[in-house]
Scaffold this active site. Structure first.
Site, PDB file in Angstrom:
ATOM      1  N   LYS A  34       0.848  -1.196   0.000  1.00 29.26           N
ATOM      2  CA  LYS A  34       0.000   0.000   0.000  1.00 29.26           C
ATOM      3  C   LYS A  34       0.882   1.245   0.000  1.00 29.26           C
ATOM      4  CE  LYS A  34      -0.417  -0.444   4.992  1.00 29.26           C
ATOM      5  NZ  LYS A  34      -0.957   0.319   6.068  1.00 29.26           N
ATOM      6  N   TYR A 254      16.796  30.195   5.868  1.00 26.85           N
ATOM      7  CA  TYR A 254      15.597  30.904   6.336  1.00 26.85           C
ATOM      8  C   TYR A 254      15.560  30.948   7.858  1.00 26.85           C
ATOM      9  CZ  TYR A 254      13.356  30.650   1.720  1.00 26.85           C
ATOM     10  OH  TYR A 254      13.039  30.785   0.389  1.00 26.85           O
TER      11      TYR A 254
HETATM   12  C1  LIG Z   1      -3.735  -4.359   8.477  1.00 28.76           C
HETATM   13  C2  LIG Z   1      -2.264  -4.206   8.310  1.00 28.76           C
HETATM   14  N1  LIG Z   1      -1.502  -5.290   8.225  1.00 28.76           N
HETATM   15  C3  LIG Z   1      -0.166  -5.215   8.080  1.00 28.76           C
HETATM   16  C4  LIG Z   1       0.472  -3.994   8.001  1.00 28.76           C
HETATM   17  C5  LIG Z   1       1.958  -3.954   7.853  1.00 28.76           C
HETATM   18  O1  LIG Z   1       2.554  -3.386   8.996  1.00 28.76           O
HETATM   19  P1  LIG Z   1       4.125  -3.200   9.095  1.00 28.76           P
HETATM   20  O2  LIG Z   1       4.489  -2.234   8.035  1.00 28.76           O
HETATM   21  O3  LIG Z   1       4.336  -2.643  10.456  1.00 28.76           O
HETATM   22  O4  LIG Z   1       4.718  -4.537   8.894  1.00 28.76           O
HETATM   23  C6  LIG Z   1      -0.282  -2.833   8.076  1.00 28.76           C
HETATM   24  C7  LIG Z   1       0.371  -1.532   8.022  1.00 28.76           C
HETATM   25  O5  LIG Z   1      -0.053  -0.534   8.484  1.00 28.76           O
HETATM   26  C8  LIG Z   1      -1.698  -2.929   8.244  1.00 28.76           C
HETATM   27  O6  LIG Z   1      -2.472  -1.847   8.327  1.00 28.76           O
END
Ligand SMILES: Cc1ncc(COP(=O)(O)O)c(C=O)c1O
Length: 356
Positions: A34, A254
């Site tokens: 994601k 700045y």
């Molecule tokens: C439902 C879910 N599973 C897994 C993950 C992966 O987490 P991480 O990046 O801490 O391994 C996330 C990340 O936010 C998540 O929202």
């Protein structure tokens, strides 16, 4: 040409993926890609993660991009669909949904024949105490029973609020999860993110969901990627584009928030908050030149920042590592009161991207 470059090391990504396999040999891996693969660029990362069992994304658009790029692995929408009209894409593109509220359950049931015919699983989210998404303990068993009766294959899932630390909520979350798992047996199960993969090997169950560890950053405040045997995937670099000699007492940037305390050589680097480097002058930001760490001085501008190279060999064109192998993104994050996840995800589109 402005040399602000994000290098993505596909071998490091594969190395980290294989670490997940080593750590969770009996679980399927849902690679979390994601937010543009945590800012690394989803297209580049998918190729390196082709051996994964599945992908995890936050929304339909991210899933459609994976399909558009030609990957056919299962994809889990970790927040499910946002409205019923997304169900047509779910079916067309064979996407797996999480359900975390009753309306999503109703939408799914209305499309059960097609969904089940495609062999898709439904992920049922338990709110075990994070209080973000999910059904409470008192309601989830009934939801799962109903879905099972309607012919769905369910995966019980939850997300830890504190897997990165010792926290009393962890025990509560685990206890609730195990209680539901037992009450709904047989059922597939998934609760481990990166931190939990390390911390709770006994809870890896059918699917693990690694995110940050794939990208070679640490989910733990007290352990770095080397401790975890992971390799940073991203190296963020820029070049020196100007050198200034300044006298003691002269200011830089700045707000004139930095004043030299001795005659100094200040290098201007072609990177700024417009690229995603944090702006604040924390006095704890360093970049790497070769093996040396060099302090950032003054506030970071949109396109440039200043570093003190008085004690370092530096010239026009010298390459500076903002984060990567030598200056870990997690250390930059700590110096700026945030976490590596945020810095990686909020990189802007401006730096060039190169696969190595
Ligand atoms: C439902 C879910 N599973 C897994 C993950 C992966 O987490 P991480 O990046 O801490 O391994 C996330 C990340 O936010 C998540 O929202």
């Amino acid at each position: 040409m402005r040399q602000a470059t994000v290098y993505i090391d596909s071998q490091a990504l594969q190395y980290n993926f294989n670490r997940v396999k080593q750590l969770a040999p009996n679980s399927k891996i849902v690679s979390m890609v994601k937010s543009n693969a945590y800012g690394h660029g989803v297209e580049a990362c998918l190729a390196a993660l082709d051996a994964t069992d599945a992908f995890g994304v936050a929304c339909l658009e991210e899933a459609l991009e994976i399909r558009r790029l030609g990957y056919n692995q299962p994809i889990t929408l970790i927040e499910g669909v946002f409205s019923e009209d997304e169900m047509s894409h779910v079916l067309e593109q064979k996407l797996e949904c999480i359900v975390h509220h009753t309306q999503q359950v109703e939408w799914l049931i209305r499309h059960k024949a097609a969904y089940n015919a495609l062999g898709l699983k439904v992920w049922v989210k338990l709110n075990s105490g994070m209080n973000r998404l999910g059904f409470k303990l008192a309601e989830i068993i009934e939801v799962i029973q109903r879905l099972k009766t309607e012919g769905f294959t369910c995966v019980l899932t939850m997300h830890f609020a504190n897997a990165d630390v010792d926290h009393p909520l962890n025990d509560q979350q685990i206890e609730q999860f195990l209680q539901v798992k037992q009450a709904c047996a047989p059922i597939l199960a998934s609760c481990c993110n990166s931190a939990a993969i390390y911390k709770y090997p006994e809870l890896q169950f059918d699917f693990v969901r690694p995110g940050i560890m794939l990208y070679g950053a640490s989910p733990f405040a007290d352990k770095n990627v080397h401790d975890l045997d992971l390799k940073p995937v991203m190296t963020f670099t820029a070049e020196i584009i100007a050198l200034n000699q300044i006298h003691s007492g002269e200011c830089v940037g700045y707000g004139s928030s930095y004043a030299a305390t001795c005659p100094s050589t200040i290098a201007i680097v072609s990177i700024g908050y417009g690229d995603g480097y944090p702006r604040a002058y924390t006095r704890q930001n360093f970049v790497a030149i070769g093996q040396q760490l060099v302090p950032v001085v003054g506030r970071v501008s949109m396109d440039m920042m200043a570093i003190d190279v008085t004690n370092v060999t530096a010239e026009l064109g010298t390459q500076v590592e903002l984060w990567g192998q030598r200056r870990l993104v997690d250390d930059v994050a700590t110096a700026n009161g945030t976490i590596g996840y945020e810095l990686l995800c909020r990189l802007s589109k401006r730096p060039l991207r190169k696969m190595i």
